[in-house]
Design a protein around this motif. Structure first.
Motif, PDB file in Angstrom:
ATOM      1  N   ARG A 141       0.813  -1.213   0.000  1.00  0.00           N
ATOM      2  CA  ARG A 141       0.000   0.000   0.000  1.00  0.00           C
ATOM      3  C   ARG A 141       0.854   1.275   0.000  1.00  0.00           C
ATOM      4  N   SER A 142       2.031   1.207   0.579  1.00  0.00           N
ATOM      5  CA  SER A 142       2.845   2.420   0.695  1.00  0.00           C
ATOM      6  C   SER A 142       3.501   2.800  -0.623  1.00  0.00           C
ATOM      7  N   GLY A 143       3.699   1.840  -1.505  1.00  0.00           N
ATOM      8  CA  GLY A 143       4.282   2.125  -2.805  1.00  0.00           C
ATOM      9  C   GLY A 143       5.797   2.080  -2.824  1.00  0.00           C
ATOM     10  N   ARG A 144       6.349   1.911  -4.000  1.00  0.00           N
ATOM     11  CA  ARG A 144       7.791   1.766  -4.184  1.00  0.00           C
ATOM     12  C   ARG A 144       8.560   2.991  -3.729  1.00  0.00           C
ATOM     13  N   ASN A 145       8.075   4.181  -4.044  1.00  0.00           N
ATOM     14  CA  ASN A 145       8.857   5.386  -3.785  1.00  0.00           C
ATOM     15  C   ASN A 145       9.115   5.605  -2.305  1.00  0.00           C
ATOM     16  N   ARG A 146       8.095   5.417  -1.491  1.00  0.00           N
ATOM     17  CA  ARG A 146       8.293   5.596  -0.059  1.00  0.00           C
ATOM     18  C   ARG A 146       9.238   4.536   0.512  1.00  0.00           C
TER      19      ARG A 146
END
Length: 382
Positions: free
Chosen positions: A298-303
């Motif tokens: 849910r937080s995504g790759r970038n974070r």
């Protein structure tokens, strides 16, 4: 009828345990007014940071009756995820990232909700009532309700503590129109212990029982969308998703049995000790593959890469330099900014060279500011 309520409550507990819940209790549909006041005071102080949803539905969150006027009882259930491994095992292995225990297995939202729905369906068939189920995605104050239902108490780290399961319970709620007798409420047993307060790397507890979410590593690595504030970067160490420090030192954990944990929460080998070099190399497709079925997705790759760069900067490991330098060209600002800081920590000479090459071409003001900051944690080569 009292006897019928008792029968339903006893049968409900049996059914819930068959679905994998380790703790069951019943709370009144109305929380004490002081609970709502604490919530409003916390929000007024801005300590929820980017978690705007806490603010937008505060009235519904403050009491079950405000969310669903028909509710008469709240059934609170806890599922154990007590770890078999020491959550501090990677604290002195800086080239590997530390992922919170809860996120090393399957997504608890899915596991707990399925068990809640099966339990609620049984209750509807048994007692001809209406129900609603909630797992951490609705304006429900799970921890105060769990305390009211006798599952434990909110400790000084603000999380629920159980005499039987320590600080390792996932919580779920079933709101029902059925009137059931409330369980005896939990009683605070923290005493004079302050272990969870003193262990916090970022001093996120301004006082016992109070959390400044904006200083909490779990918030910083999961919820915060922008750059990690400079003042917390060194303190984050190699935490890359969440932080268990305040939970893991709780003395009540000695009573938690790992065998009680749902097998769905058994850690995936690749998430127990992930190498920072591997995670820094992830593109979006690789991120989705690695964290498929995990709450981390849910937080995504970038974070996640941002977090790994902070850990890389804290690692004092020159082997991570190529991966860090490659991310100076990342298309995402928060990744580039974190890469600049990591490079500065790892090799000041290389940082200066890259700054001279790149700073004038950087268009994002936050990233440009990273090039201008001189903040050495002690790990950089001088």
């Amino acid at each position: 009828m009292p006897d019928d309520k008792l029968r339903i409550s006893q049968s409900l507990e049996k059914m819930a345990r068959e679905q994998g819940f380790a703790a069951v209790g019943i709370a009144p549909a109305a929380l004490a007014p002081v609970t709502a006041q604490r919530l409003h005071d916390w929000l007024a102080g801005g300590q929820h940071g980017d978690m705007i949803w806490m603010e937008s539905r505060a009235d519904q969150r403050s009491s079950p009756e405000n969310l669903w006027p028909e509710v008469r009882s709240v059934i609170m259930l806890g599922m154990s995820y007590a770890p078999a491994q020491d959550p501090f095992a990677l604290a002195d292995i800086p080239d590997h990232g530390r992922i919170s225990v809860y996120a090393q297995g399957k997504d608890y939202h899915d596991v707990v909700k399925r068990a809640l729905k099966r339990t609620a369906r049984w209750l509807v068939d048994e007692a001809d009532c209406a129900v609603k189920v909630f797992v951490d995605t609705a304006p429900v104050m799970e921890k105060p309700l769990a305390e009211a239902a006798g599952l434990g108490w909110q400790g000084k780290h603000t999380n629920l503590v159980s005499q039987e399961h320590g600080s390792w319970l996932f919580l779920g709620a079933i709101y029902t129109t059925l009137e059931l007798e409330a369980s005896p409420s939990g009683r605070d047993r923290c005493g004079s212990c302050s272990a969870c307060q003193t262990i916090c790397p970022t001093n996120a507890f301004p006082a016992p029982y109070k959390l400044d979410a904006q200083a909490c590593i779990s918030y910083l690595t999961i919820e915060s969308k922008g750059p990690i504030p400079h003042k917390y970067r060194a303190a984050m160490g190699n935490h890359i998703y969440g932080c268990d420090d305040c939970l893991a030192v709780c003395p009540w954990n000695k009573f938690a049995q790992t065998a009680a944990a749902n097998k769905a929460f058994l850690p995936r080998a690749e998430l127990t000790a992930p190498a920072l070099a591997d995670l820094l190399a992830m593109d979006d497709a690789a991120f989705r593959k690695i964290f498929s079925g995990s709450p981390i997705k849910r937080s995504g790759r970038n974070r996640m890469v941002r977090n790994c760069l902070i850990a890389a900067g804290n690692s004092a490991d020159p082997a991570l330099l190529p991966a860090v330098i490659a991310l100076l060209d990342d298309e995402t600002a928060i990744v580039r900014g974190a890469a600049i800081w990591a490079l500065q920590q790892l090799d000041l000479e290389q940082f200066t060279q890259e700054k001279n090459r790149r700073v004038e071409d950087e268009k994002n003001p936050d990233v440009a500011a990273e090039w201008q900051a001189l903040e050495l944690s002690g790990s950089a080569t001088r």
